[in-house]
Design an enzyme around this catalytic site. Structure first.
Site, mmCIF file in Angstrom:
data_model
loop_
_atom_site.group_PDB
_atom_site.id
_atom_site.type_symbol
_atom_site.label_atom_id
_atom_site.label_comp_id
_atom_site.label_asym_id
_atom_site.label_seq_id
_atom_site.Cartn_x
_atom_site.Cartn_y
_atom_site.Cartn_z
ATOM 1 N N THR A 10 0.862 -1.173 0.000
ATOM 2 C CA THR A 10 0.000 0.000 0.000
ATOM 3 C C THR A 10 0.901 1.226 0.000
ATOM 4 O OG1 THR A 10 -1.703 -1.147 1.304
ATOM 5 C CG2 THR A 10 -1.749 1.231 1.378
ATOM 6 N N GLY A 25 -0.662 -3.471 4.901
ATOM 7 C CA GLY A 25 -1.767 -4.421 4.869
ATOM 8 C C GLY A 25 -2.406 -4.608 6.234
#
Length: 535
Positions: free
Chosen positions: A357, A440
């Site tokens: 991410t 995550g």
């Protein structure tokens, strides 16, 4: 103050504007947007677009995003849910007929309709002041001209190489002679540049309808998906403004996006920890780390039992963050030993593998504050590349379940449980700090460790990000290097099963707004390639 004899970095100080991202090019882009008259939201979208090019394993326009935004002078936190929905044909029966007994991370069935572009467009229309073509111009240039691969990106690329080899189109564009790109290799994405230019000139509709959408649908159908042009057309309006959730902790108001995001875990964990005395021995003491681990185990158990799309399932947010419930959890925790078995909370299971991410934050001169996160979920998402449009498709649908009756079971037009969670700290009705920690499933653990490091233990923003981390995962306690052998031994004696990590946990950014002195204080995680910059 840090020890200047030791490696490390100091917090970044500025007075007018600041950005912190996981790549230098993205941070510089955000600063350029601010200095040319754009606001914090314009800068955040521009930085996210650049990250979609230069950090391709972590994010992209084929993914989702969430955002918390505080417009200057309003004292109100605005939340955006930019997560996409499963296609209309995504039923448990269809997936089982295709041979799946559980969600498959590289299956087209794990690709929901991407929500990021819809969110960018709606945020820009509501709060931006710079046209999208100008916002996306730096990303377009980098995609066309290329950029050198940075060290952390190269490391992730090497790990993901087996996935990239699975599909011919992906291997053609994301491998070099069959091998992952190395540090300093130039990487160009001309097809992605054309797609970004179309979005800048024609708006989000260019992504969700027409040639670009047709290319994504064709790639997904070829990979076995049920996606249709109608699913993508419906995705144009998928992103939506939602009411943020919040909790009080140590005199501060902590804001998160509501489910289907997992920000509720941050609020629940802080509720449990907030009722405990600060343990002696500092932030790396065995007692502190043990306690935080036990709280996380309980919170993640609840996540796996209850978190889902609130439009299709009842998610008991108020209960999970209530004083009564967090007090009950607090009473379960023993400071001397780890719980052998957790009390039941529904259909809890082991967590899937960690994800990738990007998180970024921006504060501008007027006082607009943005906390922004964009993701492909796993490294390089599903690994399915829509070749002509250059869009790598995420695998957020891997967050679904296939168990009938579970609130997070896959269903048509449903959003999966999401891990990406931007954070915002408010004090006395004013924004104090946008912050976030990537990684995550680690994100709630990472956010609560960071907040406690800074506000409870008094570490500056950069030191609070730097501090070694740990995370309970799959029956083990994953420990970064930097936690002492004696503390690891104590944790083992308490009943934990420590294991050293090959790669560190996540990566974060934060900007503290010191109103008394008129100073912005930024930090950027050394676990990534990025930096904070201000002016």
């Amino acid at each position: 103050m840090r020890d200047f004899h030791s490696p490390g970095r100091s917090p970044v100080l500025a007075t007018r504007g600041m950005a912190a991202t996981s790549m230098p090019a993205a941070t510089l882009t955000a600063i350029d947007i601010l200095r040319s008259g754009g606001n914090a939201l314009d800068a955040a979208i521009a930085a996210a677009a650049v990250l979609a090019v230069v950090e391709p394993q972590s994010t992209g326009i084929g993914g989702d995003c969430f955002c918390l935004y505080v417009p200057a002078g309003q004292g109100k936190v605005v939340a955006m849910n930019g997560s996409g929905r499963a296609p209309a044909g995504a039923t448990p029966e269809r997936l089982r007929a295709d041979g799946l007994t559980a969600m498959d991370a590289t299956s087209a069935h794990s690709v929901t309709v991407p929500g990021a572009v819809s969110a960018w467009a709606k945020l820009n229309a509501a709060y931006g002041r710079t046209p999208m073509d100008r916002i996306l111009a730096p990303a377009i240039r980098l995609a066309e001209e290329g950029h050198p691969v940075h060290p952390r990106v190269a490391s992730d690329w090497e790990t993901a190489a087996p996935k990239l080899r699975k599909r011919e189109a992906t291997a053609r564009h994301f491998l070099k002679n069959g091998q992952p790109l190395q540090i300093g290799d130039m990487f160009r994405q001309p097809a992605l540049a054309r797609t970004l230019r179309a979005i800048g000139n024609e708006g989000a509709r260019a992504f969700y309808e027409g040639e670009i959408a047709a290319d994504m649908v064709a790639a997904l159908r070829e990979a076995g998906g049920s996606h249709t042009l109608e699913d993508f057309a419906n995705g144009l309006d998928a992103a939506e403004f939602v009411e943020p959730i919040q909790a009080r902790w140590k005199g501060l108001d902590i804001f998160q996006c509501p489910p289907n995001g997992s920000g509720v875990l941050v609020l629940s964990m802080l509720g449990v920890l907030g009722g405990m005395e600060t343990p002696s021995g500092g932030p790396l003491s065995a007692t502190r780390l043990h306690r935080h681990t036990e709280v996380a185990r309980l919170a993640y158990r609840d996540r796996d039992a209850f978190l889902a799309d609130p439009s299709q399932a009842d998610v008991p947010v108020a209960r999970l963050v209530s004083d009564e419930y967090t007090a009950q959890l607090r009473a379960i925790i023993d400071d001397t030993r780890a719980m052998r078995e957790l009390p039941p909370a529904g259909l809890a299971e082991l967590l899937p593998v960690h994800r990738d991410t990007v998180y970024l934050c921006v504060v501008d001169e007027e006082g607009n504050v943005c906390s922004f996160i964009n993701s492909l979920f796993e490294s390089f998402g599903s690994g399915i590349l829509a070749e002509r449009s250059g869009v790598m498709l995420h695998n957020r649908g891997f967050g679904f379940r296939l168990q009938e009756g579970h609130p997070n079971c896959i269903a048509p037009n449903k959003r999966p449980m999401h891990t990406i969670i931007p954070g915002m700290v408010m004090k006395n009705g004013q924004p104090l700090m946008p912050y976030g920690v990537m990684g995550g499933h680690f994100q709630p653990m990472g956010q609560t460790l960071f907040l406690s490091n800074h506000f409870e233990y008094g570490l500056d923003v950069q030191a609070a990000l730097d501090l070694p981390r740990l995370f309970p995962y799959a029956g083990k306690l994953q420990v970064e290097r930097g936690i002492s052998a004696s503390v690891i031994d104590q944790l083992s004696r308490m009943g934990h099963v420590p294991e050293l990590m090959d790669k560190p946990h996540g990566g974060g950014q934060a900007i503290l707004i010191d109103r008394e002195r008129g100073v912005l204080v930024g930090g950027s995680d050394p676990r990534k390639d990025g930096c904070a910059l201000g002016y």
